[in-house]
Design a protein around this motif. Structure first.
Motif, mmCIF file in Angstrom:
data_model
loop_
_atom_site.group_PDB
_atom_site.id
_atom_site.type_symbol
_atom_site.label_atom_id
_atom_site.label_comp_id
_atom_site.label_asym_id
_atom_site.label_seq_id
_atom_site.Cartn_x
_atom_site.Cartn_y
_atom_site.Cartn_z
ATOM 1 N N UNK A 67 105.602 -7.111 32.665
ATOM 2 C CA UNK A 67 104.482 -7.560 32.301
ATOM 3 C C UNK A 67 103.775 -6.619 31.820
ATOM 4 N N UNK A 68 103.872 -5.507 32.196
ATOM 5 C CA UNK A 68 103.222 -4.413 31.392
ATOM 6 C C UNK A 68 103.484 -4.400 30.157
ATOM 7 N N UNK A 69 104.859 -4.493 29.755
ATOM 8 C CA UNK A 69 105.330 -4.178 28.626
ATOM 9 C C UNK A 69 104.723 -5.467 27.401
ATOM 10 N N UNK A 70 104.772 -6.435 28.069
ATOM 11 C CA UNK A 70 104.488 -7.598 27.346
ATOM 12 C C UNK A 70 103.100 -7.606 27.072
ATOM 13 N N UNK A 71 102.058 -7.361 27.951
ATOM 14 C CA UNK A 71 100.662 -6.998 27.535
ATOM 15 C C UNK A 71 100.303 -5.907 26.649
ATOM 16 N N UNK A 72 101.504 -4.970 26.644
ATOM 17 C CA UNK A 72 101.411 -3.651 25.407
ATOM 18 C C UNK A 72 101.578 -4.376 24.006
ATOM 19 N N UNK A 73 102.647 -5.142 24.076
ATOM 20 C CA UNK A 73 102.781 -6.243 22.857
ATOM 21 C C UNK A 73 101.628 -6.679 22.479
ATOM 22 N N UNK A 74 100.919 -7.662 23.110
ATOM 23 C CA UNK A 74 99.628 -8.243 22.586
ATOM 24 C C UNK A 74 98.463 -7.127 21.978
ATOM 25 N N UNK A 75 98.357 -6.028 23.047
ATOM 26 C CA UNK A 75 97.310 -4.889 22.568
ATOM 27 C C UNK A 75 97.669 -4.364 21.446
ATOM 28 N N UNK A 76 98.842 -4.192 20.910
ATOM 29 C CA UNK A 76 99.245 -3.601 19.577
ATOM 30 C C UNK A 76 99.003 -4.500 18.575
ATOM 31 N N UNK A 77 99.391 -5.983 18.839
ATOM 32 C CA UNK A 77 98.827 -7.011 17.521
ATOM 33 C C UNK A 77 97.597 -6.669 17.296
ATOM 34 N N UNK A 78 96.787 -6.646 18.302
ATOM 35 C CA UNK A 78 95.191 -6.594 18.128
ATOM 36 C C UNK A 78 95.128 -5.240 17.408
ATOM 37 N N UNK A 79 95.541 -4.093 17.750
ATOM 38 C CA UNK A 79 95.136 -2.862 17.078
ATOM 39 C C UNK A 79 95.647 -2.797 15.685
ATOM 40 N N UNK A 80 96.590 -3.212 15.457
ATOM 41 C CA UNK A 80 97.365 -3.461 14.159
ATOM 42 C C UNK A 80 96.618 -4.480 13.116
ATOM 43 N N UNK A 81 96.011 -5.414 13.699
ATOM 44 C CA UNK A 81 95.123 -6.421 13.007
ATOM 45 C C UNK A 81 93.916 -5.653 12.481
ATOM 46 N N UNK A 82 93.193 -5.112 13.384
ATOM 47 C CA UNK A 82 91.799 -4.535 13.297
ATOM 48 C C UNK A 82 91.733 -3.141 12.451
ATOM 49 N N UNK A 83 92.750 -2.665 12.527
ATOM 50 C CA UNK A 83 92.989 -1.160 11.872
ATOM 51 C C UNK A 83 93.713 -1.348 10.572
ATOM 52 N N UNK A 84 93.884 -2.692 10.343
ATOM 53 C CA UNK A 84 94.728 -2.684 8.894
ATOM 54 C C UNK A 84 95.899 -2.598 8.590
ATOM 55 N N UNK A 86 98.664 -4.169 9.819
ATOM 56 C CA UNK A 86 99.610 -5.148 9.404
ATOM 57 C C UNK A 86 99.169 -5.830 8.063
ATOM 58 N N UNK A 87 97.827 -5.547 7.481
ATOM 59 C CA UNK A 87 97.852 -5.919 6.061
ATOM 60 C C UNK A 87 98.516 -5.166 5.125
ATOM 61 N N UNK A 88 98.632 -3.756 5.429
ATOM 62 C CA UNK A 88 99.237 -2.726 4.834
ATOM 63 C C UNK A 88 100.906 -3.048 4.806
ATOM 64 N N UNK A 89 101.443 -3.412 5.919
ATOM 65 C CA UNK A 89 102.693 -3.867 5.986
ATOM 66 C C UNK A 89 103.195 -5.110 4.858
ATOM 67 N N UNK A 90 102.111 -5.946 4.879
ATOM 68 C CA UNK A 90 102.453 -7.153 4.108
ATOM 69 C C UNK A 90 102.342 -6.652 2.704
ATOM 70 N N UNK A 91 101.448 -6.164 2.443
ATOM 71 C CA UNK A 91 101.177 -5.549 1.012
ATOM 72 C C UNK A 91 102.278 -4.655 0.488
ATOM 73 N N UNK A 92 102.982 -3.893 1.381
ATOM 74 C CA UNK A 92 104.374 -3.071 0.898
ATOM 75 C C UNK A 92 105.564 -3.602 1.238
#
Length: 205
Positions: A67-84, A86-92
């Protein structure tokens, strides 16, 4: 009406039997919530996600190791959304996959215990971002677990992502000693596995 209800129940049962539905629902909620939070312009800034240990997280009254690894997944989703990122990945036209993780468990998180996951991008190289994610108990502030994650970038590179976000060349932070030891282990493991593959090829000749 009854036929429609049975059809809906059947579809839901099929989904829950064949997919981890709760994972995808949780991911959508995390992404929507992160979208409405204020953006974080510092790519290396630490971000915090809150959680609480509930009954379906546990075995023997404490959070299951997986479950620790699963929770880390969700925390990274939030991290990459807020710092941009994910946006850069889509653009590139790029994407990312987890290349390696390691986690150290220091003290169990028990049922009902609140915690924070403090995530940050520590540094990067020509192919991957390296992250640290800490589970911090809200009860006494102890770091209950700490994880390193190697996030491989496909069809682009960390440098290109950062240039897209920052509009300039970003200097690579130094690699901490403990992270460098882990990266050395990954390299040694890859070298050993490649050697085993070559031996298997020779045996099959």
């Amino acid at each position: 009406m009854e036929d429609t209800l049975l059809w809906i129940v059947g579809v839901l049962l099929l989904l829950f039997c064949s997919l981890d539905v709760w994972y995808y629902l949780r991911a959508v909620v995390v992404l929507i919530r992160a979208w409405f939070l204020s953006p974080v312009f510092d790519i290396t800034a630490e971000q915090t996600a809150s959680g609480r240990v509930v009954l379906h997280d546990v075995d023997l009254c404490h959070m299951n190791n997986a479950r620790y690894l699963r929770e880390c997944d969700f925390a990274r989703f939030s991290l990459y959304t807020r710092n941009g990122v994910f946006k850069a990945l889509r653009a590139l036209g790029a994407t990312m996959v987890v290349g390696a993780t390691t986690i150290r468990y220091r003290r169990p998180l028990c049922v009902g215990e609140a915690f924070e996951i403090r995530s940050r991008i520590v540094t990067w190289d020509e192919k991957s971002f390296y992250l640290e994610q800490r589970f911090v108990s809200c009860k006494d502030g102890m770091v209950s677990a700490v994880m390193f994650c190697k996030q491989n970038v496909l069809r682009s590179s960390p440098d290109k992502i950062l240039q897209y976000l920052c509009k300039r060349k970003v200097e690579v932070p130094e690699f901490p000693e403990d992270l460098q030891h882990w990266i050395n282990f990954i390299s040694a493991s890859s070298k050993a596995l490649r050697g085993e593959g070559q031996l298997d090829d020779k045996k099959s000749e």
